[in-house]
Design an enzyme around this catalytic site. Structure first.
Site, short mmCIF file in Angstrom:
data_model
loop_
_atom_site.label_atom_id
_atom_site.label_comp_id
_atom_site.label_asym_id
_atom_site.label_seq_id
_atom_site.Cartn_x
_atom_site.Cartn_y
_atom_site.Cartn_z
N ASP A 80 -1.48 -5.83 -15.27
CA ASP A 80 -1.85 -4.69 -14.46
C ASP A 80 -2.29 -5.24 -13.10
OD1 ASP A 80 -2.76 -1.99 -13.92
OD2 ASP A 80 -4.77 -2.80 -14.13
N ASP A 140 -4.20 -3.26 -10.18
CA ASP A 140 -5.47 -2.77 -9.68
C ASP A 140 -6.56 -2.91 -10.75
OD1 ASP A 140 -7.34 -1.55 -8.09
OD2 ASP A 140 -6.60 0.47 -8.45
N GLY A 196 -5.46 3.47 -13.29
CA GLY A 196 -4.22 3.32 -14.04
C GLY A 196 -3.39 4.60 -14.12
N ARG A 204 -0.18 8.66 -9.15
CA ARG A 204 -0.69 9.39 -7.98
C ARG A 204 -0.75 10.90 -8.24
NH1 ARG A 204 2.77 8.10 -3.00
NH2 ARG A 204 2.39 6.02 -3.85
N SER A 256 1.29 1.56 -9.77
CA SER A 256 1.30 1.83 -8.33
C SER A 256 2.66 1.67 -7.68
CB SER A 256 0.31 0.89 -7.63
OG SER A 256 0.37 1.09 -6.24
N ASN A 316 2.71 1.23 -4.59
CA ASN A 316 2.37 0.33 -3.47
C ASN A 316 2.20 -1.11 -3.93
OD1 ASN A 316 1.99 2.31 -1.21
ND2 ASN A 316 0.50 3.16 -2.63
N ASP A 360 -7.28 -3.58 -17.34
CA ASP A 360 -8.70 -3.23 -17.15
C ASP A 360 -8.97 -1.77 -17.54
OD1 ASP A 360 -7.29 -2.14 -14.84
OD2 ASP A 360 -9.29 -1.69 -14.07
P1 B16 Z 1 -0.17 4.57 -6.06
P2 B16 Z 1 -2.64 -0.07 -11.67
C1 B16 Z 1 -2.88 2.27 -10.43
O1 B16 Z 1 -2.65 0.88 -10.37
C2 B16 Z 1 -4.29 2.59 -9.98
O2 B16 Z 1 -5.24 2.05 -10.89
C3 B16 Z 1 -4.47 4.08 -9.91
O3 B16 Z 1 -5.77 4.39 -9.45
C4 B16 Z 1 -3.40 4.69 -8.97
O4 B16 Z 1 -3.52 6.09 -8.93
C5 B16 Z 1 -2.02 4.29 -9.49
O5 B16 Z 1 -1.93 2.88 -9.54
C6 B16 Z 1 -0.92 4.81 -8.60
O6 B16 Z 1 -1.03 4.18 -7.34
O7 B16 Z 1 -0.71 5.84 -5.51
O8 B16 Z 1 -0.38 3.37 -5.15
O9 B16 Z 1 1.28 4.68 -6.49
O10 B16 Z 1 -4.06 -0.13 -12.18
O11 B16 Z 1 -1.66 0.52 -12.69
O12 B16 Z 1 -2.17 -1.37 -11.08
MG MG Z 2 -5.77 -1.15 -13.50
#
Ligand code: B16
Ligand code: MG
Length: 213
Positions: free
Chosen positions: A9, A11, A46, A49, A117, A119, A171
């Site tokens: 993962d 974030d 996790g 969006r 994400s 991003n 996490d």
């Molecule tokens: P984005 P992970 C997740 O990342 C974030 O924990 C979560 O808060 C966010 O909404 C999701 O990615 C989508 O992110 O808006 O950048 O596409 O923990 O799966 O690495």
């Molecule tokens: Mg995470």
């Protein structure tokens, strides 16, 4: 043990962008007059969006919003978030994380990202860590978000490994559930330790080296 790969993962495991998600959602929520706090932000870990937006809209009391308006709000949040991500530098990844990833590779472990994400690549480029991964599975190649196992199954597939030979490092409880649903081993770090469902508990990131001996 036969474990061949680790799927990470992003974030909350490799980098900590919670504060940026919070600031960006908070700005959107304030403009809409919606109550939003850090406790609600924790529920977004996790989560994709659009699903995150739905959680924030639980507190919205105005006229129902069209899908187009929801897309607009998510885009607005993402624009703010990406501006904040631009402040990230290689210093936002610890030496422990860099050294552990390099040592896993030296031991022949294959490494994939498994992040919700969209991003993810942008973030890995900012912190100069893209090269540490053999494969990237992220929000751009999935249709279902965690706890669905899709993002991790894709990561295993990109690496050419069977799910049962992979360890998912997470996490968030939704991520541990996703790893279990995918038939993978799971390693919990941070908040995910409290759910008590993971095969391994990591006190520090380098504890991973005890799994891949
Ligand atoms: P984005 P992970 C997740 O990342 C974030 O924990 C979560 O808060 C966010 O909404 C999701 O990615 C989508 O992110 O808006 O950048 O596409 O923990 O799966 O690495
Ligand atoms: Mg995470």
């Amino acid at each position: 043990m036969g474990l061949k790969a680790a799927i990470f993962d992003l974030d909350g495991v490799i980098v900590f962008t919670d504060k940026f998600h919070y600031q960006a959602w908070k700005q959107m929520a304030d403009e809409m007059g919606i109550y939003f706090d850090e406790e609600i932000n924790n529920r977004l870990r996790g989560v994709s969006r659009m699903d995150s937006l739905e959680i924030i809209l639980e507190r919205y009391e105005g006229e129902p919003l069209s899908d187009a308006r929801k897309e607009e709000l998510a885009t607005q949040k993402n624009d703010t978030y990406r501006e904040l991500l631009k402040t990230m530098t290689p210093d936002d990844v610890t030496q422990e994380v860099r050294d552990t990833l390099a040592e896993l590779r030296r031991r022949g472990v294959k490494i994939s990202l498994g992040s919700s994400s969209k991003n993810a690549k942008f973030i890995l480029e900012r912190v100069e860590l893209l090269d540490a991964f053999d494969a990237i599975s992220d929000g751009t190649n999935i249709t279902k978000s965690k706890p669905d196992p899709e993002v991790f199954l894709k990561g295993a597939e990109f690496l050419g490994e069977k799910p049962e030979d992979c360890v998912v490092v997470e996490d968030a409880e939704a991520g541990i559930d996703a790893g279990i649903a995918g038939g993978m081993k799971t390693a919990a770090i941070g908040d995910a330790v409290n759910c008590g469902k993971a095969d391994y508990t990591l006190t520090t990131f380098a504890d991973l080296l005890d799994i891949f001996v």
